[in-house]
Design a protein around this motif. Sequence first.
Motif, PDB file in Angstrom:
ATOM      1  N   GLU A 272       0.854  -1.194   0.000  1.00 43.48           N
ATOM      2  CA  GLU A 272       0.000   0.000   0.000  1.00 43.48           C
ATOM      3  C   GLU A 272       0.884   1.235   0.000  1.00 43.48           C
ATOM      4  O   GLU A 272       1.602   1.486   0.967  1.00 43.48           O
ATOM      5  CB  GLU A 272      -0.903   0.044   1.243  1.00 43.48           C
ATOM      6  N   PRO A 273       0.845   2.035  -1.065  1.00 45.37           N
ATOM      7  CA  PRO A 273       1.622   3.273  -1.012  1.00 45.37           C
ATOM      8  C   PRO A 273       1.014   4.225   0.023  1.00 45.37           C
ATOM      9  O   PRO A 273      -0.113   4.027   0.471  1.00 45.37           O
ATOM     10  CB  PRO A 273       1.502   3.841  -2.423  1.00 45.37           C
TER      11      PRO A 273
ATOM     12  N   PRO B  37      -5.957   0.061   9.535  1.00 51.90           N
ATOM     13  CA  PRO B  37      -5.014  -1.008   9.181  1.00 51.90           C
ATOM     14  C   PRO B  37      -4.070  -0.530   8.084  1.00 51.90           C
ATOM     15  O   PRO B  37      -4.435   0.321   7.266  1.00 51.90           O
ATOM     16  CB  PRO B  37      -5.918  -2.126   8.654  1.00 51.90           C
ATOM     17  N   ILE B  38      -2.864  -1.089   8.072  1.00 53.20           N
ATOM     18  CA  ILE B  38      -1.852  -0.660   7.102  1.00 53.20           C
ATOM     19  C   ILE B  38      -1.561  -1.799   6.144  1.00 53.20           C
ATOM     20  O   ILE B  38      -1.408  -2.945   6.574  1.00 53.20           O
ATOM     21  CB  ILE B  38      -0.535  -0.258   7.806  1.00 53.20           C
ATOM     22  N   GLY B  39      -1.465  -1.465   4.862  1.00 53.05           N
ATOM     23  CA  GLY B  39      -1.119  -2.459   3.855  1.00 53.05           C
ATOM     24  C   GLY B  39       0.377  -2.693   3.805  1.00 53.05           C
ATOM     25  O   GLY B  39       1.019  -2.507   2.786  1.00 53.05           O
TER      26      GLY B  39
ATOM     27  N   GLN C  10      -1.514 -11.677   5.597  1.00 51.57           N
ATOM     28  CA  GLN C  10      -0.910 -10.965   6.725  1.00 51.57           C
ATOM     29  C   GLN C  10      -1.501  -9.555   6.698  1.00 51.57           C
ATOM     30  O   GLN C  10      -2.563  -9.331   7.245  1.00 51.57           O
ATOM     31  CB  GLN C  10       0.614 -11.026   6.665  1.00 51.57           C
ATOM     32  N   CYS C  11      -0.830  -8.605   6.028  1.00 56.11           N
ATOM     33  CA  CYS C  11      -1.457  -7.274   5.967  1.00 56.11           C
ATOM     34  C   CYS C  11      -2.722  -7.310   5.118  1.00 56.11           C
ATOM     35  O   CYS C  11      -3.630  -6.516   5.313  1.00 56.11           O
ATOM     36  CB  CYS C  11      -0.480  -6.207   5.477  1.00 56.11           C
ATOM     37  N   GLY C  12      -2.764  -8.222   4.150  1.00 58.76           N
ATOM     38  CA  GLY C  12      -3.977  -8.444   3.369  1.00 58.76           C
ATOM     39  C   GLY C  12      -4.109  -7.597   2.124  1.00 58.76           C
ATOM     40  O   GLY C  12      -4.990  -7.844   1.298  1.00 58.76           O
ATOM     41  N   TYR C  13      -3.232  -6.625   1.951  1.00 58.47           N
ATOM     42  CA  TYR C  13      -3.430  -5.641   0.887  1.00 58.47           C
ATOM     43  C   TYR C  13      -3.386  -6.264  -0.510  1.00 58.47           C
ATOM     44  O   TYR C  13      -4.161  -5.896  -1.383  1.00 58.47           O
ATOM     45  CB  TYR C  13      -2.386  -4.530   1.018  1.00 58.47           C
ATOM     46  N   CYS C  14      -2.486  -7.223  -0.714  1.00 59.29           N
ATOM     47  CA  CYS C  14      -2.340  -7.813  -2.053  1.00 59.29           C
ATOM     48  C   CYS C  14      -3.323  -8.943  -2.285  1.00 59.29           C
ATOM     49  O   CYS C  14      -3.373  -9.497  -3.380  1.00 59.29           O
ATOM     50  CB  CYS C  14      -0.914  -8.325  -2.246  1.00 59.29           C
ATOM     51  N   GLN C  15      -4.073  -9.329  -1.245  1.00 57.57           N
ATOM     52  CA  GLN C  15      -4.791 -10.606  -1.315  1.00 57.57           C
ATOM     53  C   GLN C  15      -5.998 -10.584  -2.257  1.00 57.57           C
ATOM     54  O   GLN C  15      -6.357 -11.622  -2.796  1.00 57.57           O
ATOM     55  CB  GLN C  15      -5.197 -11.065   0.083  1.00 57.57           C
ATOM     56  N   SER C  16      -6.628  -9.441  -2.472  1.00 58.30           N
ATOM     57  CA  SER C  16      -7.711  -9.395  -3.456  1.00 58.30           C
ATOM     58  C   SER C  16      -7.180  -9.829  -4.816  1.00 58.30           C
ATOM     59  O   SER C  16      -7.782 -10.665  -5.509  1.00 58.30           O
ATOM     60  CB  SER C  16      -8.276  -7.979  -3.581  1.00 58.30           C
ATOM     61  N   GLY C  17      -6.048  -9.272  -5.182  1.00 57.81           N
ATOM     62  CA  GLY C  17      -5.434  -9.609  -6.467  1.00 57.81           C
ATOM     63  C   GLY C  17      -4.970 -11.052  -6.509  1.00 57.81           C
ATOM     64  O   GLY C  17      -5.130 -11.745  -7.520  1.00 57.81           O
ATOM     65  N   MET C  18      -4.384 -11.513  -5.422  1.00 57.32           N
ATOM     66  CA  MET C  18      -3.938 -12.913  -5.336  1.00 57.32           C
ATOM     67  C   MET C  18      -5.119 -13.852  -5.577  1.00 57.32           C
ATOM     68  O   MET C  18      -5.032 -14.814  -6.345  1.00 57.32           O
ATOM     69  CB  MET C  18      -3.378 -13.203  -3.937  1.00 57.32           C
ATOM     70  N   LEU C  19      -6.220 -13.578  -4.868  1.00 62.06           N
ATOM     71  CA  LEU C  19      -7.394 -14.450  -4.971  1.00 62.06           C
ATOM     72  C   LEU C  19      -7.971 -14.441  -6.386  1.00 62.06           C
ATOM     73  O   LEU C  19      -8.356 -15.490  -6.917  1.00 62.06           O
ATOM     74  CB  LEU C  19      -8.452 -14.008  -3.953  1.00 62.06           C
ATOM     75  N   MET C  20      -8.028 -13.273  -7.004  1.00 54.40           N
ATOM     76  CA  MET C  20      -8.588 -13.203  -8.356  1.00 54.40           C
ATOM     77  C   MET C  20      -7.669 -13.920  -9.353  1.00 54.40           C
ATOM     78  O   MET C  20      -8.144 -14.603 -10.268  1.00 54.40           O
ATOM     79  CB  MET C  20      -8.818 -11.743  -8.769  1.00 54.40           C
ATOM     80  N   ALA C  21      -6.362 -13.788  -9.169  1.00 54.97           N
ATOM     81  CA  ALA C  21      -5.428 -14.507 -10.047  1.00 54.97           C
ATOM     82  C   ALA C  21      -5.587 -16.012  -9.852  1.00 54.97           C
ATOM     83  O   ALA C  21      -5.607 -16.785 -10.819  1.00 54.97           O
ATOM     84  CB  ALA C  21      -3.991 -14.071  -9.752  1.00 54.97           C
TER      85      ALA C  21
END
Lengths: 744, 172
Positions: free
Chosen positions: A386-387, A432-434, B111-122
């Motif tokens: 997250e930027p 929450p932080i990305g 973990q932080c979850g931020y990338c997980q939407s993209g991971m799940l769609m891929a």
Amino acid sequence: MNLRRRAFLVGGALSTGAAVFGGVWAARAAGSESADAARLTASQGWHSFGGWIQLSDQGACTLFVPHIDMGQGVQTALAQWVAEELDLDWTQTRVALAPPDSAFANGALARGWLAGDVAVPAWLDDAADFAFKRIARLRDVQISGGSTAVRYTGQLGLRVVAAATRAALLEAAARRWRVATPGLRTVSGRVIDPGSGRSAGFGGLAAEAAGLRLSGRPALKAGGFRIVGTSPQRLDIPDKVNGRCEYGIDTMVPGMKAVAVRAAPAHGQRLIGVDPAPALAVSGVSQVLQFDNAVAVVAETWWNAQHALLQLQPRFGQLPGSAASFTAVSSEALEAAQRNALEAGDRTKDVRLGNVPDIEQSVIAAGGRLIQASYQVQMLHHAAMEPIAMVASWSDDGLEVWAGVQDPLGARAALAKAGGMPMSRVRLHALPIGGAFGRRLPRSIEPALQQLVDVARRCPHPVKLQWSREEDFAQGRWRPQLMARLQAAVGTDGMPASWRCLYVRKNSEPDAAHIPYRIGAQSIEWVKDPAEDWNVPSGPWRGVTHVQQTWYTESFIDELAHAAARDPLAYRLALLEPASREAKALQYLAKVTGWTESRQAGTGWGMALGRGMGTVVAIAIRAHAADERVQVSRVVAVVDCGLVVHPDTARQQVEGSIVMGLSAALHERITMKNGEVQERNFDRYRILGLAATPTIDVHFVGGTVVLGGLGEPALPPVAPALGNALASVKGIRLRRLPLEAPFG
Amino acid sequence: VADDDDEGHAKVNTRVTLQVNGRTHEVEVLPGEPLLWALRERLGQRGTKFGCGIGLCGACTVHVDGQPARSCVTPASAVQGRAVATIEGLAAPDGRLHPLQQAWIDLQVPQCGYCQSGMLMAAAALLKTHPQPTDQQIDAAMTNLCRCGTYPRVREAIHLAARKLASPGAAA
């Protein structure tokens, strides 16, 4: 999030009382701060215990955790301590983020630090200027960092409050039933009187119990844990698989506009001028703002603003009469200056044991030799997914901010300072932080907070300030580029009789340069980084100073073992106290890797030992030569952090540290040229992907007492273990990170 | 951020019709505006994340006609008349989780979850073409970046979901 519905009532709370947690908390349980904490979290039908724990009339429990979720899962682990000591029904346990108020400062963290009981969190010196030193050292910190949450906040803080709450519930039941408290028991959310068979739920007792004075020294469970040591599912994960978890970048408030920004790419330069017309011509753009060192575009949406920003051609440069030449900064110039400092700089002593020059001479006279090597590390970016993105609203009522920061309380103070207003007029919704990895610790995030306030005060509407990925890279707070020179006098038996380390120091390095090996003569010294005044920002990065110091120490000890033609694991063991945690971790590593049989030609294991944040980690990495390239196939970690509260999140943290450590060791490097960062996105700043991630095995060998943290300590030994594996498999010794080339 | 606009200046909004998770939306976008920002800022569907803006990190992965697409470099105007699916539409309309989402919870992947939407769609796109993917197929399809280092669990969770899809009644 509960926080959003609450007003922050406290302004004067800063001036009285002591820290809330642990023994200090207990001594002041009826004092102003727990009262403030209770007031901040008060709501109908709920009863507060010290402000940190709430029980509802229905028996549900909410605990207020001062640590931000940035992926580490600590909120679940902390809830386990509370459910354990309070004998809660786990399904009735909920966590909320504590408000960013001094009543919720990390007293436990500070206490652990001041007591010096385990390891001094190395990042703290970086954070110290900001909060510790400024506000009475104990007060104003609410940091998620330094791998401290579970071992300090949990062990010394929430756990004590929970035990005191349980004691109050027992007392309330005893009064109601007119029996003696010691005869009563608690089981899963109920108080039970085994004598009569009566029982009462916590909910029905909460109102009476909340009126009682909390015990200052409640009895803690000595063992026989029911919840601690198990792995209940993390409370934050369901919202992270359906897209509902809201980070700073997702915040929307009514009337908000979006802001894209570009700051001077060469740090220290100023904005000389910019023609705003091309951006203003874009549909949806409302303002072009000029600041000392940046230009910003305000528009209906962020892509709109960023698109318009790219139409501008801001001129950055030095102000007339300014002496410094910011564009002269380059990675090469940094390296040359540091090399020179190692030769000629003023040295400061870290450790001196015995007489190193005498020992060196006598070893040589007896047929031994000196072995020398220099090691380097490059600048690293946090590169969180997250930027940086935050929302602010500036109005007559004050400043309201939505942001993901590692120290909400410190951030609130920084926002107040940036806005020139008292803290009581700043409301901060901590999100929450990305991913953070140190990037959002106080000193590192402060310039972005200042920028946010500068923008917000010039807009008659709320703003979302969001950095592009390129801006996120260009305006980083990087782990610095550094180097060290090591030297050992090795006797005819191949063992070191003396150890020298001279390193370039940026900021401070409390104990990371100390070595665990029993070498009688030691000289550990540092020279100040000559580039400290060069306008190259830096900041704590996951693992902090341990990352470079472990690279130096564990690469060099491995070189000594190879020079002595000894097995590197046995060589280290011979230099360790046999009963030490380090020796035990190595022995366990040897066992689980089948170390002695594994060293056949063409397939190499490398290993390294790490110590930091109270935890010992031994890591072995297996590398294979495949054609011209080297592949990493397996990583084994043996971790001694003492008692493991939540084994699965503990494992997650170690897995994540290893992946990030491999990524940094293999590929990551920020390069400076003409004062500007060359890597502005993931195309040039390569980070490890799934396909290249090896199998990772994690073994915990802890005991029954909480000793150390888990967010960072497994990262530092990864790079030297990898370098040592390369030396084992290819006979190549690389002394500069990233290793890159042979790994393709 | 790449400038997809040949004119260099996006002065005029255009109206596009987007079909997202089975619903049709009319939105005004700027010429060249990526689908990611139309979803996040015009439709308010913020589960799809911004990571790099150059189609590299995969945080913005959505499906277009069932194929994985990096929405940060896909112009909104290019997907008119095509079916767009996002993380918000991955679970069944009745709320039942997609087997991948359940596997993600079972193995505690984020973990932080931020990338997980993209991971799940891929991953969801991968399972459509390869219901029982090999490790090599997972390597090739899962190019999304994760800074927390969830990769080992992502791989395991894809295998777990694939097993469950193959024998829906079987226990994990």
